[in-house]
Design an enzyme around this catalytic site. Sequence first.
Site, short mmCIF file in Angstrom:
data_model
loop_
_atom_site.label_atom_id
_atom_site.label_comp_id
_atom_site.label_asym_id
_atom_site.label_seq_id
_atom_site.Cartn_x
_atom_site.Cartn_y
_atom_site.Cartn_z
N ASP A 85 10.01 5.65 -10.03
CA ASP A 85 9.49 6.50 -11.36
C ASP A 85 10.30 7.63 -11.81
O ASP A 85 10.48 8.09 -12.85
CB ASP A 85 7.96 6.77 -11.44
CG ASP A 85 7.03 5.48 -11.83
OD1 ASP A 85 7.79 4.23 -12.06
OD2 ASP A 85 5.94 5.59 -12.06
N LYS A 97 -0.68 -4.23 -3.19
CA LYS A 97 -2.20 -3.59 -2.66
C LYS A 97 -2.04 -2.36 -3.26
O LYS A 97 -1.65 -1.43 -2.78
CB LYS A 97 -1.99 -3.56 -1.15
CG LYS A 97 -3.47 -3.33 -0.84
CD LYS A 97 -3.77 -3.10 0.75
CE LYS A 97 -4.80 -2.49 0.83
NZ LYS A 97 -5.41 -1.01 0.64
N SER A 143 0.87 -1.02 0.03
CA SER A 143 -0.01 -0.06 -0.13
C SER A 143 0.85 1.16 0.09
O SER A 143 1.37 1.53 -0.91
CB SER A 143 -1.09 -0.23 1.07
OG SER A 143 -1.88 0.97 1.10
#
Length: 453
Positions: free
Chosen positions: A314, A328, A303
């Site tokens: 990224d 998740k 999460s």
Amino acid sequence: MSTDNSAGRAAKARRILTAAVAGFLLSNAPGTFAQEDTDATALPLDELRTFADVFNQIRVGYVEEVDDSTLLEYAIKGMLSGLDPHSVYLERDAYEDLQTSTSGEFSGLGLEVGMENGFLKVISPIDGSPATDAGIQSGDVILKLDGTAIRGMSLNKAVEKMRGPKGSEIVVSIGRPGEQEPFDVTLVRDTIRVASVRERWLEPGFGYLRISQFQQKTGDDVKTSIEKLMAEQPLKGLVLDLRNNPGGVLGASVDVAGLFMDSGNVVYTEGRLNNAAQNYGAAAGDITDGTPLVILINRGSASASEIVAGALQDHARAVVMGTQSFGKGSVQTVLPISESRAVKLTTARYFTPNGRSIQAEGIKPDIVVERAKVETFDESGRVSEKDLAGHLDNTSAQEAVEAEASKGLISRDNQLYEALILLKGINIINPRMPTSLPEGQQTASVDDDGIEP
């Protein structure tokens, strides 16, 4: 005659219950999402009649009498549990536990768990908890609690059974991948105080920051820890340890990622409702001024942990190391039904800045390092230059200090050792020139205590 009357009463009860359920579905209860242009003709009336028939059969024919309100609560729980492992109906105790866990203190065993195929699966044990001390691991499956089988039990019921007075014992039956037979572990319940953030030095210049759970104030705590490290000595590299971090408050993950970014998107969400589509951007600015960063993750990272790792991966701001995360990638919204009850409902999926969905896939590390037991060879008996009579002394003891600081780290935690080696390599290729310490300030002593994630 009596059969006809019974059938008539059942039909009448069915019509009344069907109408009541339909009316309930059409109402806009406080704290819930109202769907636009709700049409009564769109309701599945045949299925509602079936529900009413089943409800009536249970209330008049079940071996023990169950009151209507209890049956309806069972229906609500079943409706939510059929959606996904994270949508649940929160009764008083579970609702209070959710509220207190985000503030950092609650009672129990110290386990973050979820339902999978009817069994209770460990997402992550919490640092310093009875579960961690007993060696329970991410991925373990809880089969029984005090001899009672978990299969068929709701998540709320299982969590409730794990709760109890501080100091009381519970026997947990564990199934572990790779182990042929289940085994029992006796745990002693305790008050769980989650220290969200801890920091220390691995070696002079190379810091370590551990986030065990994302709480409401985790962003501020991380900022304080980094500033503390930077005030003690120049920071040449930092390890951010998110292993076995089950997640927590979404906003806290955005705050933490933003501390290492000058700008840009951290995460965005998409769902069916208009307000489910949200973009969360970095606002804090990189307080480390681009200090090399390695993030450690494993199967217990879930999460909010995956949001931080995915965002910084990224943006090419950090090297992600370890093993693939939990996966998740959904957002749960807590919808209060009353002062003591709520529904935790999955309302959106979240995506990394590059549009990657983490759901059921997780974050893949840039460098895969499995947790392993590493045994080093003892070369203390070999003769070196310093053993020779009349050898010249080294004028600098810096290398000896660094070697002593990380001594034993490779055998205690090989993943953390590899992260440190990578940071040192980055500094060799592209050495940082940090600002000097204020005049007269002493360099902090190195803490060599091992940290088990």
